[in-house]
Motif scaffolding. Structure first.
Motif, PDB file in Angstrom:
ATOM      1  N   ASP A   1       0.815  -1.197   0.000  1.00  0.00           N
ATOM      2  CA  ASP A   1       0.000   0.000   0.000  1.00  0.00           C
ATOM      3  C   ASP A   1       0.851   1.249   0.000  1.00  0.00           C
ATOM      4  OD1 ASP A   1      -0.313   0.758   3.377  1.00  0.00           O
ATOM      5  OD2 ASP A   1       0.957  -0.785   2.524  1.00  0.00           O
ATOM      6  N   LEU A   2       0.239   2.323  -0.380  1.00  0.00           N
ATOM      7  CA  LEU A   2       0.962   3.557  -0.450  1.00  0.00           C
ATOM      8  C   LEU A   2       0.112   4.648   0.148  1.00  0.00           C
ATOM      9  CD1 LEU A   2       2.836   4.903  -3.476  1.00  0.00           C
ATOM     10  CD2 LEU A   2       1.484   6.352  -1.998  1.00  0.00           C
ATOM     11  N   ALA A   3       0.615   5.244   1.184  1.00  0.00           N
ATOM     12  CA  ALA A   3      -0.166   6.271   1.864  1.00  0.00           C
ATOM     13  C   ALA A   3      -0.067   7.602   1.146  1.00  0.00           C
ATOM     14  CB  ALA A   3       0.321   6.431   3.289  1.00  0.00           C
ATOM     15  N   SER A   4      -1.169   8.264   1.140  1.00  0.00           N
ATOM     16  CA  SER A   4      -1.163   9.587   0.538  1.00  0.00           C
ATOM     17  C   SER A   4      -1.979  10.512   1.422  1.00  0.00           C
ATOM     18  CB  SER A   4      -1.796   9.509  -0.843  1.00  0.00           C
ATOM     19  OG  SER A   4      -1.969  10.798  -1.358  1.00  0.00           O
ATOM     20  N   ARG A   5      -1.319  11.202   2.299  1.00  0.00           N
ATOM     21  CA  ARG A   5      -2.019  12.092   3.205  1.00  0.00           C
ATOM     22  C   ARG A   5      -2.080  13.507   2.663  1.00  0.00           C
ATOM     23  NH1 ARG A   5      -0.674  10.121   7.967  1.00  0.00           N
ATOM     24  NH2 ARG A   5      -0.527   7.890   8.103  1.00  0.00           N
TER      25      ARG A   5
ATOM     26  N   HIS B   1       1.724   8.514  -6.266  1.00  0.00           N
ATOM     27  CA  HIS B   1       1.319   7.145  -6.546  1.00  0.00           C
ATOM     28  C   HIS B   1       2.329   6.508  -7.479  1.00  0.00           C
ATOM     29  CE1 HIS B   1      -2.260   7.821  -4.366  1.00  0.00           C
ATOM     30  NE2 HIS B   1      -2.621   8.816  -5.153  1.00  0.00           N
ATOM     31  N   TYR B   2       2.560   5.227  -7.268  1.00  0.00           N
ATOM     32  CA  TYR B   2       3.611   4.569  -7.997  1.00  0.00           C
ATOM     33  C   TYR B   2       3.169   3.260  -8.623  1.00  0.00           C
ATOM     34  CZ  TYR B   2       6.243   7.817  -5.139  1.00  0.00           C
ATOM     35  OH  TYR B   2       6.708   8.948  -4.537  1.00  0.00           O
TER      36      TYR B   2
ATOM     37  N   ARG C   1       7.999   3.698 -10.262  1.00  0.00           N
ATOM     38  CA  ARG C   1       7.916   4.902 -11.078  1.00  0.00           C
ATOM     39  C   ARG C   1       6.599   5.585 -10.745  1.00  0.00           C
ATOM     40  NH1 ARG C   1       7.138   2.721 -17.045  1.00  0.00           N
ATOM     41  NH2 ARG C   1       6.727   4.925 -17.393  1.00  0.00           N
ATOM     42  N   PRO C   2       6.636   6.880 -10.652  1.00  0.00           N
ATOM     43  CA  PRO C   2       5.412   7.609 -10.364  1.00  0.00           C
ATOM     44  C   PRO C   2       4.471   7.487 -11.551  1.00  0.00           C
ATOM     45  CG  PRO C   2       7.374   8.950  -9.960  1.00  0.00           C
ATOM     46  CD  PRO C   2       7.814   7.753 -10.751  1.00  0.00           C
ATOM     47  N   VAL C   3       3.187   7.528 -11.279  1.00  0.00           N
ATOM     48  CA  VAL C   3       2.218   7.499 -12.365  1.00  0.00           C
ATOM     49  C   VAL C   3       1.273   8.682 -12.228  1.00  0.00           C
ATOM     50  CG1 VAL C   3       2.264   5.016 -12.600  1.00  0.00           C
ATOM     51  CG2 VAL C   3       0.649   6.070 -11.042  1.00  0.00           C
TER      52      VAL C   3
ATOM     53  N   ILE D   1      -5.392   5.531  -0.307  1.00  0.00           N
ATOM     54  CA  ILE D   1      -4.180   4.762  -0.470  1.00  0.00           C
ATOM     55  C   ILE D   1      -4.308   4.081  -1.806  1.00  0.00           C
ATOM     56  CG2 ILE D   1      -3.031   2.666   0.275  1.00  0.00           C
ATOM     57  CD1 ILE D   1      -4.038   3.526   3.149  1.00  0.00           C
ATOM     58  N   VAL D   2      -3.321   4.246  -2.630  1.00  0.00           N
ATOM     59  CA  VAL D   2      -3.377   3.656  -3.958  1.00  0.00           C
ATOM     60  C   VAL D   2      -2.005   3.158  -4.353  1.00  0.00           C
ATOM     61  CG1 VAL D   2      -3.643   4.136  -6.407  1.00  0.00           C
ATOM     62  CG2 VAL D   2      -5.288   5.061  -4.775  1.00  0.00           C
ATOM     63  N   GLU D   3      -1.985   2.001  -4.908  1.00  0.00           N
ATOM     64  CA  GLU D   3      -0.714   1.492  -5.384  1.00  0.00           C
ATOM     65  C   GLU D   3      -0.916   0.532  -6.529  1.00  0.00           C
ATOM     66  OE1 GLU D   3       2.532  -1.643  -3.942  1.00  0.00           O
ATOM     67  OE2 GLU D   3       1.980  -0.114  -2.496  1.00  0.00           O
TER      68      GLU D   3
END
Lengths: 152, 152
Positions: A3-7, A92-93, A103-105, A129-131
């Motif tokens: 997972d990827l946190a995005s606050r 997001h990657y 890589r960032p998307v 959270i998006v990955e």
DNA sequence: GTTTTTGCAAAGCTTTTGCAATCCG
DNA sequence: CGGATTGCAAAAGCTTTGCAAAAAC
């Protein structure tokens, strides 16, 4: 998988004192192109930079996370991995499950979707959270010829 | 914060034998409206159904995960939580950070975004993880009046 | 000279694994 | 019966914490 946190916001104040250890952690982290685990970062530190304690690495990373200067993912086994957050706001990657390269998307769409879902539901302070994970072209020498370009 | 896996296909075959323990795990899990941790599920099992071993709970959940019959998220502390996957294919949730209640959200947009990102990048077998968290209306008795309706 | 940090080792947690006993079919 | 499954306890990891010594300001 992970997972990827995005606050939102929260580019809080820096930690307290400037110590050799913290500087080293940030320096080495900045030198990592991709997500690294605390343990891996620790290894790099003691072998190529400054011999710091593992606990210090964890504490520093937690602080960086808290102040929003690193993006965090969790791999399949639950291990956390950190990556310096680009200044341009990418969050997001797309991560290769084989080699780990990330890589960032472009994530404009998702940002908007998340926001809208929050509004429609009446939930407050919605975070997301998006990955994405996949197999990159380099790790898949078979078919396809598409180059492994930069940002999508 | 956490994450939610969404694997394509893979509605694989069921586990091997049908045992009282596995049935109990599924039964109790089905009775949970929201995501539950393995430990919590274990508690429920031994107190309200059948006294099973913790290891069995973990093994059964892993199997259910493998065959795609549960959705999994990871909370802040890294603990996994499971929820029976709806048959209608919903796979993304908006979870209340206060009470833990979850609700499926419309995710068509994200599905498409993920697919497109994969195509543009040349990555193969792209999978995605998406999760939304927020504070539901019930946990925020202050402003707003919007009802906590069903699916967004 | 205080107050914050560091480091080490020990503890905490969830999850996995080894293996004999048990159960299912 | 014979192999799959369970349970218990021990093992694995990763991460956090307690505390005295060291470093910052």
């Amino acid at each position: 998988m992970n997972d990827l946190a995005s606050r939102p916001g929260e580019r809080g104040s820096l930690a307290g004192r400037t110590t050799r250890q913290r500087s080293a952690v940030r320096r080495v982290l900045d030198g990592c192109a991709d997500f690294v685990s605390a343990q891996a970062l620790y290894e790099r530190l003691i072998t190529t930079d400054l011999p710091v304690g593992l606990a210090t690495v964890y504490r520093t990373l937690r602080e960086l996370e808290r102040t929003g200067r690193v993006d965090v993912i969790r791999d399949k086994s639950g291990e956390r991995r950190y990556r310096r957050r680009p200044d341009d706001g990418h969050r997001h990657y797309l991560i290769c499950r084989a080699c780990g390269r990330s890589r960032p998307v472009e994530s404009q769409v998702v940002e908007e979707w998340a926001e809208r879902a929050g509004e429609l539901s009446g939930y407050a302070a919605v975070e997301h959270i998006v990955e994405l994970t996949g197999i990159c072209t380099r790790c898949r020498p078979d078919t396809s010829e598409r180059p492994d370009g930069e940002d999508v």
